[in-house]
Each structure stands twice: as C-alpha cells, then as structure tokens.
Design a protein around this motif. Structure first.
Motif, PDB file in Angstrom:
ATOM      1  N   HIS A 271       0.927  -1.171   0.019  1.00  0.00           N
ATOM      2  CA  HIS A 271       0.052   0.092   0.184  1.00  0.00           C
ATOM      3  C   HIS A 271       0.887   1.084   0.076  1.00  0.00           C
ATOM      4  O   HIS A 271       0.608   2.063   0.907  1.00  0.00           O
ATOM      5  CB  HIS A 271      -1.014   0.203   1.069  1.00  0.00           C
ATOM      6  CG  HIS A 271      -1.728  -1.236   1.128  1.00  0.00           C
ATOM      7  ND1 HIS A 271      -2.976  -1.300   0.490  1.00  0.00           N
ATOM      8  CD2 HIS A 271      -1.682  -2.465   1.982  1.00  0.00           C
ATOM      9  CE1 HIS A 271      -3.467  -2.608   0.463  1.00  0.00           C
ATOM     10  NE2 HIS A 271      -2.673  -3.008   1.481  1.00  0.00           N
ATOM     11  N   SER A 272       1.850   1.175  -0.909  1.00  0.00           N
ATOM     12  CA  SER A 272       2.837   2.242  -1.066  1.00  0.00           C
ATOM     13  C   SER A 272       3.064   2.855  -2.254  1.00  0.00           C
ATOM     14  O   SER A 272       4.083   2.752  -2.917  1.00  0.00           O
ATOM     15  CB  SER A 272       4.273   1.993  -0.252  1.00  0.00           C
ATOM     16  OG  SER A 272       3.908   1.703   0.932  1.00  0.00           O
ATOM     17  N   ASN A 292       9.589   4.127  -8.856  1.00  0.00           N
ATOM     18  CA  ASN A 292       9.460   2.594  -8.794  1.00  0.00           C
ATOM     19  C   ASN A 292       8.844   2.197  -7.575  1.00  0.00           C
ATOM     20  O   ASN A 292       9.153   2.674  -6.336  1.00  0.00           O
ATOM     21  CB  ASN A 292      10.895   2.106  -8.818  1.00  0.00           C
ATOM     22  CG  ASN A 292      11.517   2.391 -10.135  1.00  0.00           C
ATOM     23  OD1 ASN A 292      11.165   1.775 -11.177  1.00  0.00           O
ATOM     24  ND2 ASN A 292      12.571   3.287 -10.150  1.00  0.00           N
ATOM     25  N   THR A 293       7.958   1.386  -7.504  1.00  0.00           N
ATOM     26  CA  THR A 293       7.307   0.575  -6.516  1.00  0.00           C
ATOM     27  C   THR A 293       7.449  -0.828  -6.701  1.00  0.00           C
ATOM     28  O   THR A 293       7.191  -1.520  -7.866  1.00  0.00           O
ATOM     29  CB  THR A 293       5.681   1.030  -6.340  1.00  0.00           C
ATOM     30  OG1 THR A 293       4.973   0.217  -7.566  1.00  0.00           O
ATOM     31  CG2 THR A 293       5.463   2.540  -6.367  1.00  0.00           C
ATOM     32  N   THR A 294       7.914  -1.440  -5.629  1.00  0.00           N
ATOM     33  CA  THR A 294       7.961  -2.976  -5.446  1.00  0.00           C
ATOM     34  C   THR A 294       7.220  -3.799  -4.787  1.00  0.00           C
ATOM     35  O   THR A 294       6.876  -4.865  -4.672  1.00  0.00           O
ATOM     36  CB  THR A 294       9.351  -3.360  -5.167  1.00  0.00           C
ATOM     37  OG1 THR A 294       9.710  -2.951  -3.917  1.00  0.00           O
ATOM     38  CG2 THR A 294      10.330  -2.696  -6.234  1.00  0.00           C
ATOM     39  N   GLY A 295       6.372  -2.950  -3.686  1.00  0.00           N
ATOM     40  CA  GLY A 295       5.397  -3.737  -2.778  1.00  0.00           C
ATOM     41  C   GLY A 295       4.171  -4.025  -3.278  1.00  0.00           C
ATOM     42  O   GLY A 295       3.537  -3.744  -4.379  1.00  0.00           O
ATOM     43  N   THR A 315       7.172   2.656 -12.981  1.00  0.00           N
ATOM     44  CA  THR A 315       7.154   0.963 -12.818  1.00  0.00           C
ATOM     45  C   THR A 315       6.666   0.595 -11.574  1.00  0.00           C
ATOM     46  O   THR A 315       7.073   0.823 -10.426  1.00  0.00           O
ATOM     47  CB  THR A 315       8.687   0.587 -12.966  1.00  0.00           C
ATOM     48  OG1 THR A 315       9.116   1.246 -14.234  1.00  0.00           O
ATOM     49  CG2 THR A 315       8.583  -0.806 -13.346  1.00  0.00           C
ATOM     50  N   ALA A 316       5.784  -0.236 -11.633  1.00  0.00           N
ATOM     51  CA  ALA A 316       5.103  -1.019 -10.430  1.00  0.00           C
ATOM     52  C   ALA A 316       5.512  -2.481 -10.798  1.00  0.00           C
ATOM     53  O   ALA A 316       4.658  -3.211 -11.534  1.00  0.00           O
ATOM     54  CB  ALA A 316       3.657  -0.809 -10.375  1.00  0.00           C
ATOM     55  N   THR A 317       5.986  -3.113  -9.886  1.00  0.00           N
ATOM     56  CA  THR A 317       6.488  -4.730 -10.204  1.00  0.00           C
ATOM     57  C   THR A 317       5.671  -5.426  -9.063  1.00  0.00           C
ATOM     58  O   THR A 317       5.518  -6.554  -9.540  1.00  0.00           O
ATOM     59  CB  THR A 317       7.985  -4.970  -9.879  1.00  0.00           C
ATOM     60  OG1 THR A 317       8.399  -4.401  -8.433  1.00  0.00           O
ATOM     61  CG2 THR A 317       8.674  -3.962 -10.887  1.00  0.00           C
ATOM     62  N   GLY A 318       4.738  -5.052  -8.174  1.00  0.00           N
ATOM     63  CA  GLY A 318       3.904  -5.708  -7.541  1.00  0.00           C
ATOM     64  C   GLY A 318       2.500  -5.298  -7.338  1.00  0.00           C
ATOM     65  O   GLY A 318       1.725  -5.985  -6.471  1.00  0.00           O
TER      66      GLY A 318
END
Length: 530
Positions: A271-272, A292-295, A315-318
């Motif tokens: 949630h970030s 960049n978000t990974t969560g 970029t959001a990987t999660g």
C-alpha cells in the motif's frame, strides 16, 4: 477518566490544581502521550508542545473550568493521541476506541489495490480530524515564515514528523535531509491526515522543498504530505525512499496539493504508491522524474483525487500501474508506466469512504502503458471513461478492456459501465464484459482496434462507434448491442472470416435494417438470435 460529563463533547478531567497532567493510551501501553492543560491561560500542550484543539468543523475548542473542575474536549483530546471518540446520547457516555482494525463496508476484511485498508465509515468530504493538532514534529512551524538550508532533520518517535508546518505557515527547505523512523500510532490518521509523515503541510500552509532527500522506514510514514484546503507542498529535485507499509512518496488529502518536478521516488512496502491521493479530493501534479514501487498492492499511481503526471517514468512490479477509485481522475502526458500484477489500470469503487461515488476518468496522451498480467484496463463497481490519444499500449494477456463485478459493492449491482474513447489511437486486444456490465468503444481520427468485442456474448451491452477514418480488425466472433459506423459499405471492418452479431431491435442499429451482410473476407454481419 473516572467521571462522565453530561455536557456534550466534554469529559471531566480532574479537580483544579496548578495544572493538569494526564496520560492516555492508544493500543494498550505501547503508546504514551502526555497532555498537559494549564488552566489559567487555557494552554494545551501535547508532549510538551503547545497545540490547538479543534472540533470536526475546524472551530477551536478549549478546556474550561466549572465549579472547580476542569472539563476537556473528549474528541479533540482523544484523537490527538490516536483514539476515536464517540458519544452515546442514551447513556450519555463518551467512548474512546483504537482504530487499529479496518473492515470494509460490506463487513469483509482485506484491502483494496492500494490506498488504505477500507474502514467502511466516513465519506470523502467528511474531515473528522484536525490534522494540525495530530502528532508532533522535530521541527514545527506554525503561522510564520522560515527557511532552512543544508540541515538534517530526523524524527524517531511514534506519530512524529521530521517537519510539520501548520496554521498558514510558509517554509522553504534547500538541500536538506529528512529522516523518519518510528511507526504510526494510527494508520488511518497517517493515510488521511499525514500523521507520522516525514514532511507535512496542514491548515493552509506552504512548504517548498528543493534538492533534498527524504527517507522513511516506518509503517504509516508517507514521505511528503499535504492535507487541508490551501495546504501546498512544492517539491523539486528531490529523492524519496520509503521502505515500510502504507508509506507513499507524494500524497495529498482533503483538498491539499503537491507539486513535484524532477523528483525520483522508490517505495517497497505494501500500500505504498509512489504518487497518491486519499480522502477529500487531493491534487498532485508531477513533471519529470522516475518512480518505482515493488510492494504488493502498490501501484505507481493511486488516485482518489486528481493526479496529473507529465514526462515521467513509473514502474510497479507488485501491483497495477495505476488505480482510480470513484469520482476521480488520472491524466498522463508523455508518461511511460507499467504494472506487473493484476492489470494495467484499475478503475473501481470500494465504498470504503475513501472516494466519492461517480465516474472514474483516465486520460492519456502520448507515452506508453504496459500490463504484464490481466487486462490493460479493468473496471468494476463504477462508471468509467477512458480517453486515449496516440499512446503506446501493451497487454500481455491479449485483453484490452474488462468490465465485470468483483468483491466490491452489492452483488448483482456491482458491474461497471465503461466508455473507451480512442483518438488517433491504435488498440490491440479483446473487449469483454459480464452480464451486469456495459462497454462502449469509440474510434475516431484514424484509430484502429484489433480484437474481438464481447466474444463470449455475456455483456449487458457492448457497442462500437467508427468514424470514416478508423478501422476495426476483427479477431474473433463478436456481439454488439450497437454498431455505429460512418462508412455504410463496411469497408472499415476487416472481418478475417469472423461473424459479427448485432441487436436488430436496437434503434442504434436501424440503419442495418435487420439484414445479414456478407463481409469482405467471408464473415457475416447478422442479427443475433436470442
């Protein structure tokens, strides 16, 4: 407090002495905040700092003395230490409770794609807490003008910000380093009002942050936060890093505004989102930068307000690339973004109280959008409009748009109604909908769709509008409630041998006369059989 007052909104504190000191606990004994009331000057101090207590409307409320007893405003006092106050008129009892557990409006636990764990209470315009009175700060500026250069400011206490400006103050920070550790005492208050944020502007204040670094490593520690009408944070050349849950990069709530230029953001908690708004239609404008978000459940952008991003890379990987809840918007100009999980862009309404109910709007001109899982656009439990112009679109699933019911809303009435407007826009992928959802695709100014529309024949309605310069390349049998075309000979439809079924009873299809037409490559345009 051992006694209850019959005066609405106030509780008895203690008999009058030189001053009154008491401690209140939120979440058992793990959080202790000292509130001192000096009755002769009516000064209230929270953890040693003078603070103003305000009611739900923003009006100032004060302790008072009656027959030798100090009476305290229950709601303002309790919320200052992370508790929620309620009043039972029947029993004349004030109850103070922790808000640590969140439940959705339908009673289900769990979380939406981003934003906040749904509480199921409140509304997007109902500000029940005065943000200026929440929490403490290592550097607090109230109602004046100041500047700092090259300082390192850190906050470690629970509920404390590194920098907080309130009461129409104005602060300029150049080349500073802001650090925040120490978890929040109330995740809701962090999400909605900026409690525990590294940098916080409240109550009509302005903060300018240039060429600086902001780092947070605690739950509920947003990096940059503006809340309340007139509160503005201007950010330029800043690097932001958050590592814990519910810790966004840029966040605005209750009509606050954040403007960011050439800002780079990295988040790794759940949630970030890198860019977010929450309750009350906040505004965020971003130009340039890399995010960049990974969560898990941490999209690049999460909007319950109005967010505009220009010339940036996200970029959001999660999670999804972007999420819009309710009557709110995201506008992208020459921006590249991608999402690795669930879908590319999600448009929905959770009924958690975080967003007004209404039409979600996604605008994109230029740039690129990629979804590495699920549909490129996914809508549920809301009305939505998607406006696209000359953007590069990629959907690994082969699905351009899905409108369908999900976990939010009332079963049987929680589908979606989506209009996708394409202007000089190439589109690739199928368009799908369930029995309580509607989709409308409008192609104009040389747009191109390669895909099937409602191939499963499940949609409540599915329509296609083609102007004279736009083309549909059919990749599977399709079912249309309405086909509106500026070209009467169907030369703008490349059938590839697939059949197109239309609703002969719909007035929009009267131009087809209920007839069957043979298309160029052997497919049929023919009335559907009910």
């Amino acid at each position: 407090m051992s006694k209850k007052s019959t005066m609405k909104g106030f509780v008895v504190g203690a008999a009058v002495t030189a001053s009154l000191a008491m401690s209140m606990s939120a979440y058992a004994d793990t959080i202790q905040k000292q509130i001192a009331v000096t009755y002769d000057d009516i000064i209230v101090k929270l953890n040693g700092q003078e603070t103003a207590l305000k009611d739900a409307t923003g009006a100032k409320v004060e302790p008072f003395i009656y027959n030798g007893t100090v009476y305290l405003p229950a709601r303002a006092i309790s919320e200052a230490v992370g508790l929620s106050a309620s009043y039972d008129k029947t029993t004349k009892t004030v109850s103070l409770t922790s808000s640590s557990e969140s439940v959705s409006a339908d009673g289900k636990t769990g979380t939406p794609p981003e934003g906040t764990p749904p509480t199921g209470t409140g509304s997007s315009t109902d500000s029940a807490v005065d943000a200026s009175s929440l929490g403490s700060a290592t550097y607090l500026l109230s109602g004046s003008t100041a500047s700092k250069t090259g300082d390192t400011i850190s906050a470690t206490a629970m509920g404390a910000s590194a920098v907080k400006v309130t009461d129409s103050g104005s602060l300029t920070l150049n080349g500073v380093t802001l650090n925040k550790t120490g978890n929040t005492s109330s995740e809701d208050n962090s999400n909605f009002y900026g409690l525990n944020a590294a940098l916080l502007a409240t109550a009509g204040s302005t903060i300018t942050l240039n060429d600086s670094t902001v780092s947070t490593a605690a739950t509920g520690s947003n990096a940059v936060f503006a809340t309340g009408a007139g509160s503005t944070v201007n950010v330029s050349g800043v690097t932001i890093n958050t590592t814990a849950d519910s810790s966004r990069g840029l966040d605005a709530t209750y009509s606050g505004t954040v403007n960011a230029t050439n800002t780079n953001i990295t988040t790794s908690g759940t949630h970030s989102a890198s860019i977010a708004t929450d309750r009350g239609n906040g505004t965020v404008n971003v130009t340039g930068g890399t995010m960049n978000t990974t969560g898990t459940d941490s999209p690049g952008i999460y909007s319950t307000g109005n967010i505009t991003v220009t010339n940036a890379l996200l970029t959001a990987t999660g999670s999804e690339a972007a999420v819009i809840e309710g009557k709110n918007s995201i506008t992208l100009n020459n921006t590249n973004l991608s999402g690795a999980k669930k879908s590319g862009v999600m448009l929905y309404q959770s009924f958690s109280g975080d967003a007004e109910v209404g039409t979600s709007t996604f605008n994109m001109t230029g740039g690129s959008l990629a979804a590495y899982a699920g549909p490129l656009f996914y809508a549920t439990n809301t009305d939505a409009v998607i406006n696209l112009k000359n953007a590069g679109l990629t959907a690994a699933s082969g699905i351009l748009l899905t409108a369908a019911a999900d976990q939010w809303g009332t079963a049987g009435a929680n589908g979606a109604s989506v209009t996708l407007n394409a202007n000089a826009q190439p589109l690739t992928g199928d368009v799908t909908a369930d029995s309580i959802s509607s989709v409308a695709v409008v192609l104009s100014n040389g747009s191109f769709l390669s895909g099937a529309i409602d191939n499963a024949n499940t949609a409540k309605s599915a329509s296609l509008t083609l102007d004279a310069n736009s083309t549909w390349n059919v990749t599977g049998d399709s079912y249309l409630s309405a086909l509106i075309s500026s070209v009467a000979d169907f030369s703008n439809i490349k059938d590839n041998g697939y059949d197109i079924y239309y609703d002969a009873s719909a007035s929009a299809n009267s131009w087809l006369g209920g007839q069957t037409y043979y298309l160029t490559n052997g497919g049929l345009l023919t009335p559907a059989v009910n």
